[in-house]
Structures are given as C-alpha cells and as structure tokens.
Design a protein around this motif. Structure first.
Motif, short mmCIF file in Angstrom:
data_model
loop_
_atom_site.label_atom_id
_atom_site.label_comp_id
_atom_site.label_asym_id
_atom_site.label_seq_id
_atom_site.Cartn_x
_atom_site.Cartn_y
_atom_site.Cartn_z
N TYR A 60 0.86 -1.19 0.00
CA TYR A 60 0.00 0.00 0.00
C TYR A 60 0.89 1.24 0.00
O TYR A 60 1.79 1.36 0.84
N CYS A 61 0.64 2.16 -0.93
CA CYS A 61 1.51 3.33 -1.08
C CYS A 61 1.07 4.43 -0.11
O CYS A 61 0.06 5.09 -0.33
N ASP A 62 1.85 4.59 0.97
CA ASP A 62 1.57 5.66 1.92
C ASP A 62 2.29 6.96 1.55
O ASP A 62 1.91 8.02 2.02
N CYS A 63 3.35 6.85 0.73
CA CYS A 63 4.13 8.04 0.33
C CYS A 63 4.03 8.22 -1.18
O CYS A 63 4.97 7.90 -1.93
N PRO A 64 2.90 8.70 -1.64
CA PRO A 64 2.67 8.75 -3.10
C PRO A 64 3.58 9.74 -3.83
O PRO A 64 3.74 9.65 -5.04
N LEU A 65 4.15 10.69 -3.08
CA LEU A 65 4.98 11.68 -3.76
C LEU A 65 6.38 11.19 -4.05
O LEU A 65 7.04 11.70 -4.96
N ASP A 66 6.90 10.22 -3.26
CA ASP A 66 8.25 9.74 -3.51
C ASP A 66 8.37 8.21 -3.46
O ASP A 66 9.40 7.65 -3.83
N GLY A 67 7.33 7.51 -3.02
CA GLY A 67 7.34 6.04 -3.01
C GLY A 67 8.34 5.41 -2.07
O GLY A 67 8.71 4.24 -2.24
N LEU A 68 8.80 6.09 -1.02
CA LEU A 68 9.85 5.57 -0.13
C LEU A 68 9.39 4.33 0.65
O LEU A 68 10.23 3.51 1.04
N ASP A 69 8.08 4.22 0.88
CA ASP A 69 7.62 3.09 1.71
C ASP A 69 7.38 1.83 0.89
O ASP A 69 7.16 0.76 1.44
N GLU A 70 7.43 1.91 -0.43
CA GLU A 70 7.14 0.74 -1.26
C GLU A 70 8.22 0.53 -2.30
O GLU A 70 7.94 0.29 -3.48
N ILE A 71 9.50 0.57 -1.86
CA ILE A 71 10.61 0.38 -2.79
C ILE A 71 10.62 -1.01 -3.39
O ILE A 71 10.97 -1.21 -4.55
N LYS A 72 10.21 -2.03 -2.59
CA LYS A 72 10.25 -3.41 -3.05
C LYS A 72 9.00 -3.81 -3.82
O LYS A 72 8.96 -4.92 -4.37
N THR A 73 7.98 -2.98 -3.81
CA THR A 73 6.74 -3.31 -4.53
C THR A 73 6.47 -2.25 -5.60
O THR A 73 7.14 -1.23 -5.68
N GLY A 74 5.49 -2.47 -6.41
CA GLY A 74 5.11 -1.48 -7.44
C GLY A 74 3.88 -0.69 -7.05
O GLY A 74 3.20 -0.14 -7.91
#
Length: 794
Positions: A60-74
């Motif tokens: 689940y993308c909690d940081c939509p502006l930089d994607g830092l929380d979902e580096i391993k997922t898309g």
C-alpha cells in the motif's frame, strides 16, 4: 561434507542495484529496513507523516509523492512521475528542506540526463531509460537498447529547439533594440515638435491673426462709413423726421414692425423661423447686438452695444459682418444647422447672398388651422397684451408692450378683413367642390335644388390664391410679432431710444427691400389712420379703404396727430401712384363683396383691400440712396488673411494633436503594452489567424480579437479589444483582450494568448475552455529569453 547452498535472498538484487547506483552517484537512498520508521509527505496534504516499519513494503503506497515506503513493490507506480494520478510532482528545489530527501532519490538515466525517475519506477517492469538502466536488477525484464533511435529524435528536437531559440532570441533582441531606438527617437521628436514646430506655428498664427485683425478693423471702418452715408441721406431722414414734424417712439416702432410685416409677406427668406431678418440686420448695422442665446421667449431679449475701442468686440462684430456679406448671418446659419428649412413646399435657400424673389417660397394656408402649414417654424407669441414686456405694477407711459404695438399696426385691419373673408371662401369652396363631385344619381335627386355652376378650374385657382395669400399674411404677422419683443426691450432699456429707432427705421427700410409704394403706404396710413365704425371695426371698402383718408396725397399737410406732415417728393409720388391705381380698382375689388351668394371666379389684387406687397427693383427712386451699402463686399485682403489664419490654425491643431498622441504613446509604452524591455515592438499592429472547426480566429496586437465563419471576409464576433501583456516570474507571457461582445445570458467575451518560444510568430491552437473565454497558444520570438534558455538547459 556437503555444503548446502541456501537460496539467494530476494533483497540481493536490490542491494546490488543500490550499491551500483550509489557508486555511480546517480541516486542515493537508504533501505527502509535500516530504520524502524520513515518520514514522507502525504499525497493529499503538505503535512509530513511518519510511516512505521509494519507499513513499509506492505503493498500500500503511503508516500505517493516519492514512493519511499514501497521500494520493493510497485504500489507507488501510479503515473508517469511515479505518483498517484492527479497529484503534482514534488518540487526539486533544493532550497526546500522538506523536498531535499525526495530530490536526492531521483534516478537519472545515464544516457538521458534530463530523464529523472522516482524510486518507485526502478525495477517496476517498465523500461523508462532508453538503455534499460532502470530495470537491470529487476524481475528479469529485458529492455532493448533503443538509445540511438530515441536520442536521435531527441537530438533532432533539441537541435530544432536550440535553433528556434537562437533565431528567436536574435529577433527578440532586435525588437528590444528597435524599441529602444524608437523610444529615444520619440523623445527627440517630442522635443522638436514642442519646442520648434509648434512654437513656430503659434507665432505664425499670432502674426496672421494680427494681420486679420487689421483687416477686420478696416472692414468695420468701411461698414460704419457706409451706414453713416445711408443714415445721412436727406430723403431718408425726412421719412422719419424733419424740422416741423417727426415720428415719435410709437410711430417709429409701428413703422419698423410694419416693414417686418410686409417684408415677411414678400419673402420667406426675410422671416425665417418667424423672425424679422431686416430688423436684425438693421440692428447689426448700428451696433445693437442682440444676445440671441439668452432669448428664452418668456422675458424681453437683452442686447449689448458694439464697442469700437475693444479688440474682442471688433473681432466679433467684424465676423458677423463677414457672415452677413457672405449671406451666412445667424438666422441663415440656424436654418441650415437645424436642417428643417427644406420641405415639400419650400425650397432651401441658396448658399449665396439672399435674393428677394420669393415666387417659389409661398406658404399655402389650411383654413382648418390658425397658422399655415409648417407653422412649427414660426414663433407664435402669446396673446397677452403685456407678453412679458412690462413688469406688474409698472405704470410708466414710456413702456410700449408687445401687445399694444401689434394691435396698432396700420395695415392690420385690411389683412384681418382679407383673412376673415378668405377663410369663409375656403370653407364654402369645399361645398362647391363637393357639388362638383356628386354622382349622377345625386344630381337627379337634387334636380330641384340650385346647382353650383363654378368652373372647377376657377375653383382650384381661387382656393390656391387665397391659401397662398393667407399664408403670406400669417408669415408677416409672425415676423412683426418677433420684432415687437425686441423693440419693446429697446424702448424700455435704451437711453437714446428715439435716435436708435430712427436709425433702425432707416436701415430696416433698406433691408426690407420693399418697394417705395409699400413704404409710402405704411407712412401715410400710419399718419392718417382709418375711421372706425361704431362697433370699433375699420371700414375697408367703397370709399373708406385705408388710403381713402390720404388720397390724393399732399407733400405738406396738417397731420391729424398734430403738426405739419411733410414727406420727401419720392414718397409723395409713390403715394400718388397708389391713389391713382387703387381708386381705379376700387369698384372692381369691392363690387360683389357684400353679395356672398356667388362664389368669385378670381381673386384680384386688392380683394377686400389687400394688395400684395412687392420687392424693390434696382431702378426705383429709393435704390440709389443705398448705393454705399450695396457696394460693400468682403475685401480680398481680408479673405486672404482669414484663409491664412484658418490654414495655420488647422496645422497648429494637427501638430498639437500629434504631440498629444506621441506623448500618450510614450507614456503607455511600459511592460503592460510592449512587454519586457519592449519585446512586443516587432509585433505591434500585426494580426495573426488560425482556423479551428468551422471558425477562423484573428488576434491583432494592440487591436481586436475576432471570430468569423471560415470564408467570411469581414465583420465577425468581437472577442475583445487589446488590454495588456502579463509576464509571470517564470517568464510565461500571456496576451489579453477584453470587453468583447457580450454573450447571451453570459459574460463579455475575452481572449488570451499563451506565448512560447519560436522563430516565427504564429498561432498554434485555439480553444474555448469556458463559455465565451477563448484561449490560444502561440509561438513567437518574444518568449525566447534567458529564462527559457535556462529552463530548457540550452
């Protein structure tokens, strides 16, 4: 011993990728597992949120502006910028502390430095870099190397962009240079125009006016001498005064009013709009200048006296004399300006000096009305005997009211008698005309009744003659009414009223252009009034016509008013001619007047005592006495001086307007009109078109924006007039037009043009994003500035 190899950790490729990226300095970031929690900006607000370890890489993308929380997922691969659709990319401004972390995480494609990717787009199975550098350690996605193709197109586009910028920048620089030169030239021209040309013209105008004033003074002097010549004619002086008898104030007033009355009957040009032109011209001759603009009709007119020692007075007086000599004095000008003189029954006066042949300008009287047709042009004075000429409680015997003067006109009784019988005849003529138009059946039914045997042609001629004469009489009455108000004012206010009236009487004789016989009739009838009957009316026929009291005339006799009456020989001769002619006509004009059972077949001159006045001919005995006035002309030197002043004043006015326009142009040459540093100068007054859908749009710099149907050559819908150009901090230029044609049930139309850099100026697109708001995009050199260069890394 067998060593058992453990399966490779799934994080190993990512760690290798991180190590490789870190080593190449393309992007640096730390693994989320190295920390218990991370901080990032929410996509919905600007607030910084803390993401705990259990929410990292949870799909689940909690940081939509930089994607830092979902580096391993898309989970954060939501858009081209690696974010959720509709959310703007984060700022790359390193001065913003909150964005430093996000900026440091951007992945730069090795062979495409301008292409920067967020971590969420690395190893997401999509080849973003042309050589696949963003997918080297992913799930085995194979990215072909297409850099040669992609970079070739990019290099070509960039080359075109660089060329467009280079050419556009040069054009913009040229425009700025031209603007600067124009601005400097305008300043120089303004100084030259203001300090040299206009001052020179002003001096020339001053000199020309001085010369013109000299000519004016000469004209006034010549005019004054001519008037004095006429006033000093013994014969003319004898008409109004001599050592044994002179007309008093009332006699002179009635004499002048009678001249107005008869001259009005002779010519419509003498009584335009019900005014007495002979009296007005006579007033001007002797320097009595009426303040026509203050004549409200309710109070007595005011006047002032010409001051020969005042330059302004001389100028105004001379200009009135010039208009007189040109046949364009005030009364004529008013007729022309109002545009109400010409109609179906009256021809408009010629532009040259009035002639006095008025055969084509007779009124035709409608007996159903009190006044002739077009009587709105005439001044209908109130019936009040005071008529505003005498204040309540003023019992001064010296004040002659308008009503009292009009009641005593010497020739009024004859005209009233003709009007009365003329109206009666016109009324009876309708009955005769009806009889002539009866059907055959009506004639049989009325066979026992007396039939009218009046010839239809004679009936028409009689009606026309009566109508014309009635119209002329009423026109003369209105002319005398007009003059009566002015004479009453003069009698009340003048300190030398007798002298003024004597001079006015002589000059009115001249301007009335009446025959010597008509003038003689006025004089003798005024001096020898008709006997009144018991009922107060005056006899008008059969031995008691107005002239019966003074025929045959004597050159010297005792007046019923007292004193010895004496008139010059030419007046006596004219009176004798009247007596001879009218005594011979008396039987014919009076016979049958008391027998009204028969309708007349003709209306001879003198019918019911009314003889039509006539204009003076050049060979009459009076004419030579006015030779000095008749010889007056506008001097050629004055005409030339006046023309020179007019030409110079026109040039001066033109130069002053030019100067004002130049100053206004310079004053309005700021950034809102010509843009930054004057960059719009090369675009001034140019128009640019584009076709979109079924319309053609045209925007004109400093002009209008227009929408037309394709193929339409002119007209169209106005989208607005030029307003200004706006340039924001990023160098974005927007041209604005406003206050166009109002939309139905909507706002006024407006247009705006968003400008980008280009080597040539042309409109690229046209759109109407909102009702009656039109938006265009345009390429133009004016946008090829330093900010454009920096933003495109040129």
């Amino acid at each position: 011993m067998v060593l058992e190899l453990l399966p490779p950790s799934p994080l190993l490729p990512l760690l290798f990728a991180i190590f490789a990226i870190h080593s190449s300095r393309h992007v640096t970031f730390a693994s989320a597992e190295e920390e218990e929690s991370i901080k990032c900006a929410s996509g919905w607000t600007s607030a910084i949120q803390i993401i705990t370890s259990d929410k990292i890489n949870d799909g689940y993308c909690d940081c939509p502006l930089d994607g830092l929380d979902e580096i391993k997922t898309g989970a954060c691969s939501g858009s081209m910028d690696g974010m959720w659709a509709g959310i703007a990319a984060p700022s790359t401004d390193s001065s913003n502390d909150d964005d430093k972390g996000a900026a440091s995480l951007l992945f730069v494609c090795p062979r495409q430095p301008s292409l920067r990717l967020h971590p969420s787009r690395i190893n997401d199975g999509i080849c973003d870099c042309c050589d696949g550098a963003d997918e080297q350690y992913g799930d085995g996605t194979s990215c072909p190397d297409i850099c040669n193709t992609v970079l070739a197109a990019e290099r070509e586009a960039r080359k075109r962009l660089e060329q467009d910028y280079e050419i556009g920048s040069q054009a913009r620089t040229s425009s700025i240079t031209q603007f600067g030169k124009w601005y400097d030239d305008m300043q120089i021209k303004i100084q030259q125009l203001s300090n040299e040309e206009i001052k020179t013209l002003e001096q020339k105008v001053t000199d020309a006016n001085s010369s013109l004033n000299n000519q004016r003074r000469e004209l006034v002097k010549e005019w004054t001498l001519a008037v004095e010549n006429v006033l000093n004619q013994v014969t003319l002086r004898e008409i109004v005064t001599n050592s044994q008898y002179q007309m008093d104030v009332q006699d002179l007033s009635l004499f002048i009013l009678s001249l107005c009355q008869l001259s009005g009957e002779v010519s419509v040009k003498q009584s335009l709009f019900g005014r007495c032109l002979p009296f007005e011209r006579a007033s001007l001759d002797i320097g009595i200048l009426w303040d026509g603009s203050n004549d409200d009709g309710a109070t007595l007119p005011t006047y002032h006296i010409f001051d020969a020692g005042n330059e302004e007075s001389i100028t105004g007086y001379a200009d009135q004399l010039i208009r007189r000599l040109e046949g364009k004095d005030n009364i004529y000008d008013q007729a022309k300006k109002k545009g109400s003189y010409s109609d179906n029954n009256r021809a408009e006066p010629d532009d040259d000096v009035f002639d006095y042949d008025d055969t084509d300008h007779d009124y035709h009287y409608d007996h159903d009305d009190e006044y002739p047709e077009h009587s709105e042009d005439l001044i209908d004075e109130p019936d009040s005997k005071d008529n505003g000429t005498k204040e309540k409680g003023d019992e001064s015997d010296n004040v002659l009211t308008t009503g009292s003067l009009l009641e005593k006109l010497p020739l009024l009784a004859v005209r009233n008698a003709f009007k009365e019988h003329g109206k009666s005849l016109l009324a009876s003529s309708e009955t005769n005309e009806k009889d002539e138009n009866d059907t055959e059946e009506d004639a049989v039914a009325a066979s026992e009744e007396e039939q009218s045997d009046v010839d239809p042609m004679a009936l028409s001629m009689v009606r026309s003659t009566i109508s014309r004469r009635l119209g002329n009489i009423v026109r003369g009455e209105n002319s005398s009414k007009h003059a009566a108000r002015y004479i009453s004012s003069l009698v009340e206010k003048s300190s030398s009223v007798l002298d003024d009236l004597q001079s006015l009487a002589i000059m009115t004789v001249y301007h009335s252009n009446l025959s010597v016989e008509d003038i003689a009739e006025i004089i003798y009838t005024l001096s020898f009034p008709s006997e009144q009957l018991e009922d107060g009316s005056k006899q008008t026929c059969s031995g008691v016509m107005p002239w019966s009291n003074w025929c045959p005339p004597a050159d010297k006799t005792v007046s019923p008013k007292g004193g010895t009456f004496y008139q010059p020989p030419l007046i006596v001769t004219a009176a004798s001619s009247i007596c001879t002619t009218r005594e011979d006509d008396a039987a014919g004009v009076c016979s049958g007047q008391e027998e009204e059972s028969e309708f007349p077949t003709s209306i001879p001159d003198g019918y019911y005592g009314y003889y039509e006045p006539r204009a003076r001919s050049p060979d009459e005995a009076l004419s030579p006495l006015f030779a000095a006035m008749d010889s007056l002309r506008v001097p050629e030197a004055l005409t030339g001086a006046k023309k020179e002043v007019e030409v110079l004043e026109t040039k001066l006015a033109s130069s002053r307007k030019k100067l004002a326009d130049m100053k206004a142009d310079v004053a309005n040459s700021g950034a809102s009109k010509y843009g930054v540093d004057g960059e719009l100068f090369i675009m001034r007054d140019t128009c640019h078109k584009i076709e979109s859908g079924k319309y053609e749009y045209e925007v004109c710099i400093f002009g209008k924006a227009t929408q037309r149907d394709i193929g339409q050559k002119s007209g169209g819908t106005n989208l607005g007039s030029w307003d200004k150009v706006l340039t924001d901090d990023n160098g974005q230029r927007t041209l604005l037009w406003h206050k166009g044609t109002k939309c139905w049930n909507g706002p006024m139309r407006s247009a705006e043009v968003v400008v980008t850099c280009g080597r040539l100026t042309k409109i690229l697109t046209a759109d109407e994003p909102e009702t009656c708001r039109y938006v265009f995009t345009m390429e133009s050199p004016i946008a090829c500035d330093e900010k454009f260069k920096v933003s495109n890394s040129l």
